[in-house]
Every structure is written in structure tokens, then in C-alpha cells.
Motif scaffolding. Structure first.
Motif, PDB file in Angstrom:
ATOM      1  N   ILE A  86       0.864  -1.326  -0.144  1.00 42.11           N
ATOM      2  CA  ILE A  86      -0.099  -0.002   0.018  1.00 42.11           C
ATOM      3  C   ILE A  86       0.764   1.151  -0.115  1.00 42.11           C
ATOM      4  CG2 ILE A  86      -1.612   1.434   1.333  1.00 42.11           C
ATOM      5  CD1 ILE A  86      -3.178  -0.715  -0.078  1.00 42.11           C
ATOM      6  N   GLU A  87       0.771   1.952  -0.887  1.00 44.56           N
ATOM      7  CA  GLU A  87       1.436   3.329  -0.952  1.00 44.56           C
ATOM      8  C   GLU A  87       0.404   4.678  -0.725  1.00 44.56           C
ATOM      9  OE1 GLU A  87       4.554   3.076  -4.489  1.00 44.56           O
ATOM     10  OE2 GLU A  87       3.196   1.704  -4.889  1.00 44.56           O
ATOM     11  N   TYR A  88       0.729   5.342   0.064  1.00 49.44           N
ATOM     12  CA  TYR A  88      -0.388   6.280   0.553  1.00 49.44           C
ATOM     13  C   TYR A  88       0.257   7.638   0.920  1.00 49.44           C
ATOM     14  CZ  TYR A  88      -4.182   8.566   2.961  1.00 49.44           C
ATOM     15  OH  TYR A  88      -5.110   9.618   3.164  1.00 49.44           O
ATOM     16  N   ASN A  89       0.119   8.791   0.530  1.00 46.22           N
ATOM     17  CA  ASN A  89       0.630   9.945   0.893  1.00 46.22           C
ATOM     18  C   ASN A  89       2.311   9.866   1.218  1.00 46.22           C
ATOM     19  OD1 ASN A  89      -1.541  11.311   0.692  1.00 46.22           O
ATOM     20  ND2 ASN A  89      -2.075  11.235   2.864  1.00 46.22           N
ATOM     21  N   VAL A  91       3.558   0.633   3.077  1.00 45.22           N
ATOM     22  CA  VAL A  91       3.160  -0.246   4.110  1.00 45.22           C
ATOM     23  C   VAL A  91       2.975  -1.550   3.497  1.00 45.22           C
ATOM     24  CG1 VAL A  91       1.602  -1.189   5.677  1.00 45.22           C
ATOM     25  CG2 VAL A  91       2.281   1.291   5.517  1.00 45.22           C
ATOM     26  N   LEU A  92       3.679  -2.600   3.617  1.00 45.14           N
ATOM     27  CA  LEU A  92       3.642  -4.048   3.366  1.00 45.14           C
ATOM     28  C   LEU A  92       2.756  -4.870   3.943  1.00 45.14           C
ATOM     29  CD1 LEU A  92       5.140  -5.183   0.590  1.00 45.14           C
ATOM     30  CD2 LEU A  92       7.059  -6.152   2.112  1.00 45.14           C
ATOM     31  N   VAL A  93       1.888  -5.674   3.524  1.00 45.88           N
ATOM     32  CA  VAL A  93       1.222  -6.680   4.412  1.00 45.88           C
ATOM     33  C   VAL A  93       1.812  -8.003   3.974  1.00 45.88           C
ATOM     34  CG1 VAL A  93      -0.877  -7.618   4.851  1.00 45.88           C
ATOM     35  CG2 VAL A  93      -0.890  -5.065   4.428  1.00 45.88           C
ATOM     36  N   ASP A  94       2.538  -8.723   4.634  1.00 45.26           N
ATOM     37  CA  ASP A  94       3.194  -9.883   4.497  1.00 45.26           C
ATOM     38  C   ASP A  94       4.289 -10.059   3.311  1.00 45.26           C
ATOM     39  OD1 ASP A  94       1.395 -11.363   6.399  1.00 45.26           O
ATOM     40  OD2 ASP A  94      -0.013 -12.096   4.528  1.00 45.26           O
ATOM     41  N   CYS A  95       5.142 -10.902   3.684  1.00 51.30           N
ATOM     42  CA  CYS A  95       6.281 -11.149   2.643  1.00 51.30           C
ATOM     43  C   CYS A  95       6.624 -12.397   2.707  1.00 51.30           C
ATOM     44  CB  CYS A  95       7.442 -10.114   3.146  1.00 51.30           C
ATOM     45  SG  CYS A  95       8.793 -10.217   1.765  1.00 51.30           S
ATOM     46  N   GLY A  96       5.824 -13.136   1.987  1.00 54.90           N
ATOM     47  CA  GLY A  96       5.795 -14.648   2.076  1.00 54.90           C
ATOM     48  C   GLY A  96       6.801 -15.219   0.922  1.00 54.90           C
ATOM     49  N   MET A  97       7.058 -16.627   1.093  1.00 54.29           N
ATOM     50  CA  MET A  97       7.821 -17.401   0.133  1.00 54.29           C
ATOM     51  C   MET A  97       6.774 -18.165  -0.963  1.00 54.29           C
ATOM     52  SD  MET A  97      10.493 -20.412   1.326  1.00 54.29           S
ATOM     53  CE  MET A  97      11.689 -19.219   1.883  1.00 54.29           C
ATOM     54  N   PHE A  98       7.125 -18.000  -2.214  1.00 49.72           N
ATOM     55  CA  PHE A  98       6.711 -18.937  -3.041  1.00 49.72           C
ATOM     56  C   PHE A  98       7.067 -20.227  -2.848  1.00 49.72           C
ATOM     57  CE2 PHE A  98       7.108 -14.700  -4.833  1.00 49.72           C
ATOM     58  CZ  PHE A  98       6.012 -14.391  -5.679  1.00 49.72           C
ATOM     59  N   GLN A  99       6.208 -21.270  -3.035  1.00 45.59           N
ATOM     60  CA  GLN A  99       6.426 -22.806  -2.896  1.00 45.59           C
ATOM     61  C   GLN A  99       5.809 -23.384  -4.036  1.00 45.59           C
ATOM     62  OE1 GLN A  99       4.140 -22.535   1.157  1.00 45.59           O
ATOM     63  NE2 GLN A  99       6.110 -23.819   1.777  1.00 45.59           N
ATOM     64  N   GLY A 150      10.062  -6.124  -6.737  1.00 43.83           N
ATOM     65  CA  GLY A 150       9.184  -5.222  -7.529  1.00 43.83           C
ATOM     66  C   GLY A 150       9.099  -3.964  -6.818  1.00 43.83           C
ATOM     67  N   PHE A 151       9.795  -3.673  -5.826  1.00 43.17           N
ATOM     68  CA  PHE A 151       9.922  -2.605  -4.976  1.00 43.17           C
ATOM     69  C   PHE A 151      11.219  -2.455  -4.275  1.00 43.17           C
ATOM     70  CE2 PHE A 151       7.520  -5.834  -2.633  1.00 43.17           C
ATOM     71  CZ  PHE A 151       8.309  -5.803  -1.443  1.00 43.17           C
ATOM     72  N   ALA A 152      11.473  -1.319  -3.583  1.00 40.43           N
ATOM     73  CA  ALA A 152      12.981  -1.238  -2.893  1.00 40.43           C
ATOM     74  C   ALA A 152      12.587  -1.418  -1.439  1.00 40.43           C
ATOM     75  CB  ALA A 152      13.531   0.181  -2.927  1.00 40.43           C
ATOM     76  N   PRO A 153      13.184  -2.578  -1.091  1.00 44.18           N
ATOM     77  CA  PRO A 153      12.906  -2.947   0.530  1.00 44.18           C
ATOM     78  C   PRO A 153      13.189  -1.875   1.297  1.00 44.18           C
ATOM     79  CG  PRO A 153      13.955  -4.658  -0.553  1.00 44.18           C
ATOM     80  CD  PRO A 153      13.837  -3.663  -1.432  1.00 44.18           C
ATOM     81  N   ALA A 154      14.200  -0.968   1.164  1.00 50.27           N
ATOM     82  CA  ALA A 154      14.495   0.105   2.034  1.00 50.27           C
ATOM     83  C   ALA A 154      13.577   1.129   2.064  1.00 50.27           C
ATOM     84  CB  ALA A 154      15.955   0.662   1.462  1.00 50.27           C
ATOM     85  N   SER A 155      12.687   1.058   1.096  1.00 48.75           N
ATOM     86  CA  SER A 155      11.543   2.245   0.930  1.00 48.75           C
ATOM     87  C   SER A 155      10.370   2.060   1.972  1.00 48.75           C
ATOM     88  CB  SER A 155      11.132   2.446  -0.652  1.00 48.75           C
ATOM     89  OG  SER A 155      10.394   1.210  -0.974  1.00 48.75           O
ATOM     90  N   ILE A 156      10.280   0.683   2.527  1.00 50.76           N
ATOM     91  CA  ILE A 156       8.936   0.109   3.246  1.00 50.76           C
ATOM     92  C   ILE A 156       9.085   0.809   4.731  1.00 50.76           C
ATOM     93  CG2 ILE A 156       7.864  -1.747   3.822  1.00 50.76           C
ATOM     94  CD1 ILE A 156       7.975  -1.272   0.747  1.00 50.76           C
ATOM     95  N   ASP A 157       8.353   1.577   4.898  1.00 47.46           N
ATOM     96  CA  ASP A 157       7.945   2.054   6.345  1.00 47.46           C
ATOM     97  C   ASP A 157       8.004   0.950   7.456  1.00 47.46           C
ATOM     98  OD1 ASP A 157       8.390   4.940   5.938  1.00 47.46           O
ATOM     99  OD2 ASP A 157       6.923   4.586   4.347  1.00 47.46           O
TER     100      ASP A 157
END
Length: 463
Positions: free
Chosen positions: A20-23, A27-35, A49-56
Motif C-alpha cells: 500500500i502506497e499512501y501520501n 506499508v507492506l502486508v506479508d512477505c511470503g515465500m513462493f512454494q 518489485g519494490f525497494a525494500p529500503a523504502s518500506i516504512d
């Protein structure tokens, strides 16, 4: 501007990850492994698909590997934000991540020992050190039904999802002056009426819902019928002097099956000479964590706990060491072996399959979901031979598939959870494209509810 994008479990079952990108906040909801198969391995190693350092902040719905399994890699690649989860999820996620890292290191050592072609060493997705470092970012556990400030203008409320211990749906409230928009993430939803955990909290009012639909196309078999079939499978196999192998998810499923084995022995539904092995260090530790979190339990199960150990039974063995696990394979018959992983993609269950799949006297009993491409799914789909540890094994054991034990809500339960309240949009994730997702889409069409299946990484602007 409010933008939602799905970076895992998009038109597939595993790898849940939602942004979720807002103002200016992310914010990331879950960060799961593909199986699953080799494609899953490549997806786990691919860019996020996004920069990990940019996640609050990262909000974790629950501790299953396909929801938390890439967190150590996220941290290794620059994430320095907050990780918020319930107390039980926080404990279980540490256990799951350390176990996953240990298995990766063990598989890498095995591959190196058998490397005869001078191939490059296996590159780990993450190490034990990475997993330990990732756990440092978890904040103290969040209680259910509390409003938590996540970032300026963003608040979260964790609601009981009834899936596994500590599992949650997450309601995000996004403030824009006098206006508040809400987006609800179902996480994985449990089946109501389970013996251990409470039923899922019904979906509250929300503008948008991101909803799992693993079983969006069909109902489950009833739980009493499923328990009766489990007992029948065990009795039949013991009468044939064989062993029963139950590939078991370490969180919730192992404990639920143990509980029903306890009841079956107590009530004379199972042979009294039965030997039961919980051959999963992670499941053993998870069972101990279960006892520390009564806040998650159904009222009836709490009463059971007050009168003794609901998992104890004669002939039950907890096997933590490798030597104890190997010794099980010398048992010729009369053993029930619960071992992970539930999809047979790793863990000790592969050793037990290697020793029992080819034996007509034995049985393999599947009590949970098996994603496409997994060893479990190939066995369920009727393969005559499978590869286990690079060895071709004939499938001669009797295979039972009992889906009434599933920890996922079925189609009627999903629709009941969502309720009749109007929504501006429902996003279907975490399901097989041609089955769970399309099946749930048809049901939502019948209700007149707007829905879509987001593509991987597709940015969706929400009004």
C-alpha cells in the motif's frame, strides 16, 4: 494518492505480499515465500518489485512460510522499518524463519557433498544469521481489536482470522483530512467450528477487501466425516501391518491432528497399541508455544486445557534429534508418523515417504492443501513414481486425501465472512487461477459485488 499492488499470491496460491502506497508512505502486508517447483525457487530469488529500503512498516497476518518466508531477504536487502504482528505470530514466525534457514543450509550442504560435476555452490535465499537478524525488527506483539498507529495517517487493527495460532485479518484506516478510507486484508481465513481456535471475526465495513480464495470454488467435507475417515485410514493401515505417514503443517494442523488422535485413542476408535510420532522439531516447539497463548483458543478448548493435556496419549513420541527420526524408519508397521512439510517440499517427511511410499501395506494421508508443482500434489494427482532425494520411488502405498481438516475457509465460509455489506471493490488473491479465484468471482458476480484479480506488481489506484 492511494495505490495497491500485489507482489505475491497474484493469480496463484503462495508468496503473499501486498504493498500500500499512501501520501509518501509505503506499508507492506506479508512477505511470503513462493512454494512449489523450480519456478517458485526462481520467484523467491527474483527482485521484489519494490525497494525494500523504502518500506516504512511490514504488517504480518500470520506465521506460515508463504506469508513470512521472505522477510530475512527483505531485511538483508535494506528494509529497516517496523514489523507488526500478534504476540503468537511473533513467536511462531521466529520459529518458522529459523527452521527455513536451517533447512536451506542443510540442503546446500547435502548438494555440495554430492556435487561431482564441479557446479557452483548452491546460493542460499538467506542464512540462519539473516533469519536471526530479521527477528530483531519485530516489535512487541499486537493484541486483537486494537487500533495501532503504523505511520502518519495510517492505522491498523488486527482481527482474529481463526486460521492458525495468532493469525489475523488486518484493517488499514487511511486518513485524508476529514475523510478516512479503509482497506481490509483477509490474510488466510480459518474454517469456523474448528476444535482449537476461535471462528474468524466477520469482515468489518471497508471500502476495499483483499481476500484469499484458496477454496473459493467448493465446500469442504464435514469435519466429523473427515475425522471418521482419518480413523478408518489408520485402522485399515494398521490391519495391513503398515505405517501411516501424515505430511503435516507444523502450525495448527499438527496440533489439531494430535488432538483427534488423542480423542480416538481415548474413545476406542483407534488401536490401543498405536505408536504416534511427531517427527518435527518445529511442530514440537509450536505445540509448546500453543500452550502459552490461551487468548487464541476456542472456549471449549480452553475448558479442555484446564483438565489436562489435550495432546497427550499413550504411545506418543516427540522426536527432535536426527537419530530419533532415522530410527522411526526401522519400524515395520503400526506407526503413525506426523512430519513436515505439509506439501512435502522439505523437512523430514521426505525421508518417511522414501521408506514408505513403495510399500503397499503403508498409507499416506494428506490433510491439507497441496499447491501445484509440489511433491504432495504429484502424489495426490496419482503419479505412479516420484523423485525423492534424486531417487525414483514407486507410489504403491494407499493415498488418502481428507480435505475437511483444511485450515482454510471453504467457499460458503468465505462468503459468510465477507458478508452482504457493499464494497467498492474486492481483490481476489491467494488461490488457483482457474479454480479458487474464478469460482469465487462467479459467486461475487451473483451478489453484484465488483471484483478483480490483480496481476503481479500491477499498480491499482484506489479512489
Amino acid at each position: 494518492m492511494l495505490v495497491y499492488s500485489c507482489h505475491g499470491a497474484a493469480k496463484q496460491v503462495t508468496g503473499s505480499c501486498h504493498l500500500i502506497e499512501y501520501n509518501g508512505r509505503r506499508v507492506l502486508v506479508d512477505c511470503g515465500m513462493f512454494q512449489g517447483d523450480r519456478d517458485a525457487e526462481r520467484a523467491n530469488a527474483a527482485p521484489f518489485g519494490f525497494a525494500p529500503a523504502s518500506i516504512d512498516a511490514l504488517l504480518l497476518t500470520h506465521a506460515h512460510l508463504d506469508h513470512c518466508g521472505r522477510i530475512p531477504r527483505l531485511v538483508r536487502e535494506g528494509f529497516r522499518g517496523r514489523i507488526l504482528a500478534t504476540s503468537a505470530t511473533r513467536e511462531l514466525a521466529r520459529l518458522v524463519l529459523l527452521d527455513a534457514a536451517g533447512l536451506q543450509e542443510e540442503d546446500a550442504r547435502r548438494a555440495q557433498r554430492t556435487n561431482r560435476n564441479g557446479n557452483a555452490p548452491v546460493e542460499l535465499l538467506y542464512s540462519l544469521d539473516d533469519a536471526l537478524h530479521a527477528t530483531d525488527f519485530f516489535e512487541p506483539g499486537i493484541g486483537y481489536d486494537q487500533d495501532i498507529a503504523v505511520a502518519p495517517g495510517i492505522a491498523a487493527r488486527f482481527l482474529d482470522a481463526g486460521h492458525i495460532l495468532g493469525s489475523a485479518s488486518i484493517l488499514l484506516a487511511l486518513e485524508d483530512g476529514p475523510r478516512t478510507r479503509n482497506i481490509l486484508f483477509s490474510g488466510d481465513l480459518g474454517n469456523p467450528g474448528r476444535p482449537l481456535l476461535r471462528d474468524p471475526t466477520p469482515a468489518p465495513a471497508a471500502d476495499y477487501v483483499v481476500m484469499e480464495c484458496t477454496y473459493g470454488d467448493r465446500p469442504h467435507r464435514s469435519l466429523p466425516d473427515s475425522v471418521a475417515e482419518l480413523y478408518q485410514a489408520i485402522r485399515d493401515t494398521v490391519n495391513r501391518r503398515g505405517n501411516v505417514v501424515i505430511p503435516t503443517f507444523a502450525l495448527e494442523r499438527a496440533q489439531e491432528v494430535l488432538y483427534y488422535l488423542h480423542l480416538g485413542l481415548r474413545d476406542g476408535q483407534l488401536p490401543q497399541q498405536l505408536r504416534v510420532f511427531l517427527d518435527s522439531p518445529m511442530a514440537i516447539s509450536a505445540t509448546e508455544i500453543f500452550r502459552r497463548h490461551p487468548e487464541c483458543f476456542d472456549a471449549h478448548f480452553l475448558e479442555v486445557l484446564r483438565h489436562g493435556d489435550p495432546f497427550a496419549m499413550p504411545g506418543l513420541h516427540f522426536t527432535r534429534s536426527t537419530q530419533e527420526s532415522m530410527a522411526i524408519n526401522s519400524i515395520d508397521g503400526g506407526a503413525v508418523i506426523l512430519a513436515g512439510s505439509g506439501m512435502c517440499t522439505g523437512g523430514r517427511v521426505r525421508h518417511h515417504l522414501k521408506h514408505n511410499l513403495w510399500r503397499e501395506r503403508s498409507s499416506v494421508v494428506f490433510v491439507g492443501y497441496a499447491a501445484e508443482g509440489t511433491l504432495a500434489r504429484r502424489i495426490i494427482d496419482g503419479a505412479s513414481h516420484v523423485r525423492v532425494f534424486n531417487e525414483d520411488i514407486a507410489v504403491r502405498a494407499r493415498v488418502w486425501t481428507i480435505n475437511g481438516f483444511s485450515a482454510h475457509a471453504d467457499r460458503p465460509a468465505l462468503l459468510d465472512w465477507l458478508g452482504p455489506a457493499p464494497r467498492r471493490g474486492v481483490f481476489l488473491v491467494h488461490g488457483e487461477y482457474e479454480r479458487g479465484m474464478r469460482g469465487m468471482g462467479e459467486a461475487l458476480d451473483a451478489r453484484g459485488t465488483s471484483w478483480r484479480m490483480p496481476g503481479m506488481g500491477e499498480p491499482i489506484k484506489l479512489g
